[in-house]
Design a protein around this motif. Sequence first.
Motif, short mmCIF file in Angstrom:
data_model
loop_
_atom_site.label_atom_id
_atom_site.label_comp_id
_atom_site.label_asym_id
_atom_site.label_seq_id
_atom_site.Cartn_x
_atom_site.Cartn_y
_atom_site.Cartn_z
N UNK A 351 0.85 -1.19 0.00
CA UNK A 351 0.00 0.00 0.00
C UNK A 351 0.89 1.24 0.00
N UNK A 352 1.25 1.69 -1.19
CA UNK A 352 2.04 2.91 -1.35
C UNK A 352 1.22 3.88 -2.18
N UNK A 353 0.77 4.93 -1.55
CA UNK A 353 -0.04 5.91 -2.28
C UNK A 353 0.83 7.10 -2.66
N UNK A 354 0.86 7.41 -3.95
CA UNK A 354 1.62 8.54 -4.47
C UNK A 354 0.63 9.61 -4.96
N UNK A 355 0.90 10.85 -4.58
CA UNK A 355 0.04 11.96 -5.03
C UNK A 355 0.91 13.15 -5.42
N UNK A 356 0.42 13.92 -6.39
CA UNK A 356 1.09 15.15 -6.82
C UNK A 356 0.03 16.10 -7.36
N UNK A 357 0.42 17.35 -7.53
CA UNK A 357 -0.51 18.36 -8.02
C UNK A 357 -0.60 18.32 -9.54
#
Length: 732
Positions: A351-357
């Motif tokens: 469970x690795x959640x990556x987020x960016x704008x």
Amino acid sequence: MLSKRLPSGFGIAGAFFLTILVLGWGRGTALAQAPNPVQPCGTGPAPPSVFSYIENLRREGLLEPVYGTENNATVIYLPLQLHLLANNNGSGRYPLSTFATILCELNQKFRSTGIQFYWKGNPNLINNSAWYNLPNFGAVDQINTQYNVAGSINVYFLSLSAMSLCGFAYYPGTGSPAQTNRQGAIYMALACSNSGNSTFAHEMGHFLNLPHPFDQTSSNPQATWAERVTRNPNETAPRLPSNCATAGDRFCDTPADFRDARWNCPNGGGAAVDINSDAFQPLGRLYMSYANDACQDSFTVEQKAAMRATVTSTGPRSYLLSPAMPVYDSTVGVPSLIEPFDSTYGRPLHYLRFRWKAVPGATAYVLRIRWLGTTVEDIWVNDTTFLYNGTGQLLSNRVYRWSVMALNPRAVCGAFAPERLLGIASNAVHLSSVEGCPGDSLGLDILNSEFTGLRSLRLKLDFPPGMLRLTGWNSLAAQAAGLQVQSYPPVGSALYTDSLILNWTSASPVSWNAGVLMRLGLVWPAGVNGPLTGPVLVWDTLNSRCQALVGQGQVLPLLCYSGQIRNSGGCYALSGRLIYDNAAGTPLRGTMVELRDTALQWRAFGLTDSLGSFGWNNVGPLAVQPSWTYAVPWGGVNATDALGISRAFASLVTLSPLRFKAADVNGNGAVNNTDALLVNRRSAGMVGSFAGGDWVDDNPGPWMAGVPGVPGTIRALCKGDVNGSYQPQGTP
């Protein structure tokens, strides 16, 4: 960049014409980048249709200089469909980020032709070991027929090492399948598809009707039919006049060439002469020549004109013009990364959640994850978030670097955002949970994940001033035999530990890329508090990470994990346990919990462990509000739950407060048959979500840190699961 060796049963006039480039051997170096000439594995001319087409362009006056530049016409945009092959397990795939780089370079090389390329549709990922390691041309027709996309230049990236090739391409009118608008393709070897390599431009030239400059000449440079060096149509006998319009590649502005093996320019002529005894002087600058990549930088005017004619409304690849490229911005910016935070350690692999704008003008993003400078995962994302579920190439107990690049079909020359460090541990507690209180003691395992091939090491670990005291250590890695640890001040001193110096030498090179290097025993002296906020580790608060200083100021990361509070001193601690409200009380492991104060300022975060437990010291004397990111998906809801909601509405059953909240799926504070209908619709796949999210819990906060037993055991339910039938699976 050689014409292919024709398989048995095919003549020169056959329909199976393509071109190839020989691969150089030795440490995976592509021949296109090799410094020494290497003999090709096979040669062969372009099909007669290609030569006839070029000769006809000359008769019509379409090879004149005015037709050979981009200044007289609008830019022609051609679509590429990308196919990335890999082994059955997904390994070995060509990195998307590298493709963006070489597509950018391809457009730069073709800029003066007035032709530009854009990617069309998402990359096609093909897992097939037999095809990935292509043994011969036998599978090519099958691959083309199954995967070629109509109206596109289909480009396949795979391993061609078994065939000793760098690439091959089909000329117009050749190749499979039979449909014109999806006929033929370009095949690129991974080893020859790096930045600075000219193979892609060379093979694209073949796809757009350009032969090799040595075609029909290299086999017998002194034959009467071979291309002659002279460009004079009126030579005096016995000299023969120029034949560049009907021999060789049919282009008169490409000097006569005989070199069908790699060669170092500018010394390409050697001792070879033509029938007039004129020495050949092939032009190594041409992308279609066999000069080494460093020499190549151009197409000639006539070559440009022929390629443009190939993709005009009457050309053999006119199908690439319809439909026209949609309107896209020509440039996009660099994404701003959101999560994981830099130097975040102890994340679970599943469970690795990556987020960016989001970036204005971007239609897709490439998420790149590297280890030791090598790309391990390159993921195409059409959104600004991606959840990695552990089914790829990442491994536990390693420190990775991750970043994101924004792009759109036309703008592929962007840059990656500054990389962040991410540590993955198989059984970990984030270090925010071991920032100590007065009187606490803790054990800390140190995993060295980026030292390879070392014989000696001097490593310095810096601690926050006046905060920790070393109580002991022991080595856990066989490679670390002989490791010496010196603390300053020494162990037993009344002063706080400022730093540790690790000295180690070995008779042979050692690589520490997995497993625990050492375990430290640390203590927070009475009267000393750790940092109150932020994702800081137990040392080096300036850089928010453990760090190793290894010669010449080089800073390498250490993965610090498995911190355990052994004896809590009790300063504003906060701990609890998260379980699912079913009969088994299943721990909700690997769930991210974040704490914010009443001003919504971030205070702490961490992951629940194998028992669903979480906790922090030194949260501070304040109230905090939790938020959860569950590691398992919504589930466990079906028609039985809908019936239970209807029975509760009819007062036939009584629901507990938490299950009443789970039954109120539309979030209006009441439970009735509307909720039952929504549950039935969602379980049937007619709706995709409920109002207010998919989860409820019985202790949503706020919580007051430092109060014994707060928050204690917390029960959670998926909305709609009023009978608690869900058995969450797949958590660490």
